[in-house]
Design an enzyme around this catalytic site. Structure first.
Site, PDB file in Angstrom:
ATOM      1  N   CYS A   1      22.118   1.889 -10.827  1.00 38.24           N
ATOM      2  CA  CYS A   1      23.013   2.846 -11.485  1.00 38.24           C
ATOM      3  C   CYS A   1      22.823   2.861 -12.994  1.00 38.24           C
ATOM      4  CB  CYS A   1      24.471   2.543 -11.131  1.00 38.24           C
ATOM      5  SG  CYS A   1      24.962   0.833 -11.407  1.00 38.24           S
TER       6      CYS A   1
ATOM      7  N   THR B   1      29.672   8.435  -7.434  1.00 39.49           N
ATOM      8  CA  THR B   1      30.861   9.045  -8.015  1.00 39.49           C
ATOM      9  C   THR B   1      31.615   9.857  -6.979  1.00 39.49           C
ATOM     10  OG1 THR B   1      29.887   9.093 -10.226  1.00 39.49           O
ATOM     11  CG2 THR B   1      31.670  10.645  -9.794  1.00 39.49           C
TER      12      THR B   1
ATOM     13  N   GLU C   1      32.754   1.096 -10.159  1.00 37.13           N
ATOM     14  CA  GLU C   1      31.472   1.209 -10.871  1.00 37.13           C
ATOM     15  C   GLU C   1      30.684   2.285 -10.142  1.00 37.13           C
ATOM     16  OE1 GLU C   1      27.917  -1.531 -12.692  1.00 37.13           O
ATOM     17  OE2 GLU C   1      28.495  -1.845 -10.620  1.00 37.13           O
TER      18      GLU C   1
END
Length: 490
Positions: free
Chosen positions: A295, A242, A262
């Site tokens: 993830c 992120t 993503e």
């Protein structure tokens, strides 16, 4: 033993080029030994790749071709991968630490299968659709107005991928972009360049026109910064953290590029009160998922308070029996982490978890029997609540936190108490109840009583887990612009 793939050079404008950057050592995370060196691209060569992709798109040879012709080229690329399956498998084992179990599924075989399914799905999508206008709107004032939505390629796509499932992630970016008529610059993680360079080999074998696919490699971030800010790039497709995703959004903002991200996750596996007996099996599901380097890994386990001690005890017994080791051994279930830095990250979070009231129930450190390699024990943490650092942050390793709840409403609140929203799991024998709970979890994909990744179903993140969708119809449409074409008679 099969050999690894032989390509070591970047692929730019239809040619393998001599990299102008410093050589990049590829390290086997299971042994810490050097696998090979690859040539890296200079910033000037990254600019060449972007320009080649731009020229190839503007030339319209690929973009303007019949989509059945594009499909035939993509299928030849996939044929190339299948023909070199054993070399690819060995490459992924050595550069990513992929176990035999993972190579047989998401790391390789499933990726190729799902790309073939994506081709089939793409061929079912209309290239244009009539707008659903009422007849009275289409025919008025003695004239007829035609209203059509057409789907066109976006343009030049920068694909920047992660190290954990490198071949699969590369494929999920490159092939939907190519099928829909775009041109691509692919930049893999410096940890796993080999499984991206083979895309150049496949392009050569399939007869892909020059400039349509370019593969660049770098050890730093200067090239990727150029790929996310260059005015000739129209779209960015990124998989990674992120924090880096935020940087990419800033870099793309000056030219208002389309961004598909993503990003991180901190997913839950929520066991309803009548499903707690299944909870212990949830631990190895995470640990075997590339040592938790996924993830979507459900690293927060939620169980009722009055059954928590039982789940922890059974989980610890399971963790102690899991085979941790070199992926060369087919019995290995939990392989290495990608680097020493990632192993240290796991160690730091375990210490922080304990400092904030948590307790190590299983694992918690480096396996004493494995002095070399970036291994970390399958670890179970008993944490008092969801505020613990190990429950809030993405660790990206074989570490599962167990959190208790009293009511289902509380469990849902805990599940949603996260800056992430990528994935989740709900377990319960009453499908009506379990599904109702799943609809309350704010995540891009929620699985009830199991896991599923399909070429036909789109998924992506809520909140800080990303933008856009991959796979399925939405994943293909994400690489297309929608044009409204209105035509009226004179």
């Amino acid at each position: 033993m099969s050999s690894i793939i032989s390509t070591r050079a970047p692929y730019i404008n239809g040619k393998f080029v001599v990299g102008e950057g410093d050589p990049l050592a590829v390290v086997n995370p299971a042994t810490e030994d050097a696998v090979t060196d690859v040539e890296t691209t200079s910033i000037g060569q990254v600019q060449d790749a972007v320009r080649a992709a731009r020229d190839a798109f503007d030339d319209d040879t690929w973009t303007g071709s019949d989509r059945r012709d594009r499909v035939r080229v993509v299928l030849r690329m996939l044929d190339y991968f299948e023909e070199h399956r054993d070399e690819l498998a060995e490459t992924l084992r050595q550069e990513a630490g992929a176990t035999a179990r993972m190579l047989g599924s998401a790391q390789l075989d499933q990726a190729i299968l799902q790309m073939r399914q994506t081709v089939d799905l793409y061929l079912t999508l209309p290239e244009q659709e009539y707008s659903p206008r009422p007849l009275g709107d289409a025919i008025s004032s003695n004239s007829v107005a035609l209203s059509v939505m057409t789907y066109e390629p976006v343009g030049v796509v920068s694909c920047i991928s992660a190290y954990n499932y490198p071949f699969w992630i590369n494929a999920w970016k490159v092939f939907p972009a190519l099928l829909t008529g775009n041109t691509v610059v692919l930049r893999p993680s410096p940890f796993t360049p080999l499984s991206a360079l083979v895309f150049g080999d496949a392009a050569e074998a399939a007869g892909l026109p020059a400039g349509v696919l370019n593969v660049v490699v770098e050890s730093g971030f200067e090239g990727s910064a150029l790929m996310t800010s260059h005015p000739a790039v129209d779209q960015i497709s990124f998989t990674g953290s992120t924090a880096v995703g935020r940087m990419i959004m800033k870099q793309a903002s000056a030219t208002t590029k389309r961004v598909m991200l993503e990003l991180g996750g901190k997913s839950v596996q929520l066991y309803l009160p009548d499903a707690v007996d299944r909870a212990p099996a949830g631990f190895p599901t995470v640990f075997a998922n590339h040592a938790g380097q996924a993830c979507v890994a459900a690293t927060r386990m939620l169980v009722p308070h009055d059954r928590k001690a039982e789940v922890l005890e059974k989980g610890a017994a399971i963790a102690s029996r899991l085979t941790v080791g070199n992926p060369i051994d087919p019995r290995t279930l939990v392989g290495p982490l990608i680097s020493a830095g990632q192993r240290e990250r796991c160690e730091t979070y375990v210490k922080d978890a304990v400092a904030h009231g948590g307790r190590v129930v299983a694992g918690g450190g480096r396996p004493k029997s494995l002095p070399r390699g970036f291994y970390f024990e399958p670890t179970i943490l008993d944490v008092p609540d969801n505020s613990n650092p190990a429950a809030q942050d993405e660790i990206f390793g074989p570490v599962v936190t167990v959190i208790g709840y009293d009511t289902i409403d509380e469990a849902v609140a805990i599940a949603n108490d996260s800056p992430f929203g990528l994935s989740g799991q709900v377990f319960g024998p009453d499908l009506v109840q379990a599904t109702e709970v799943a609809t309350r979890i704010r995540a891009g994909a929620v699985n009830v009583n199991g896991l599923a990744a399909s070429a036909y179903a789109s998924s992506g993140g809520y909140k800080q887990s990303g933008l856009g969708r991959e796979r399925g119809v939405d994943g293909l449409r994400g690489y297309q612009e929608i044009k409204h074409l209105s035509v009226s008679n004179w």
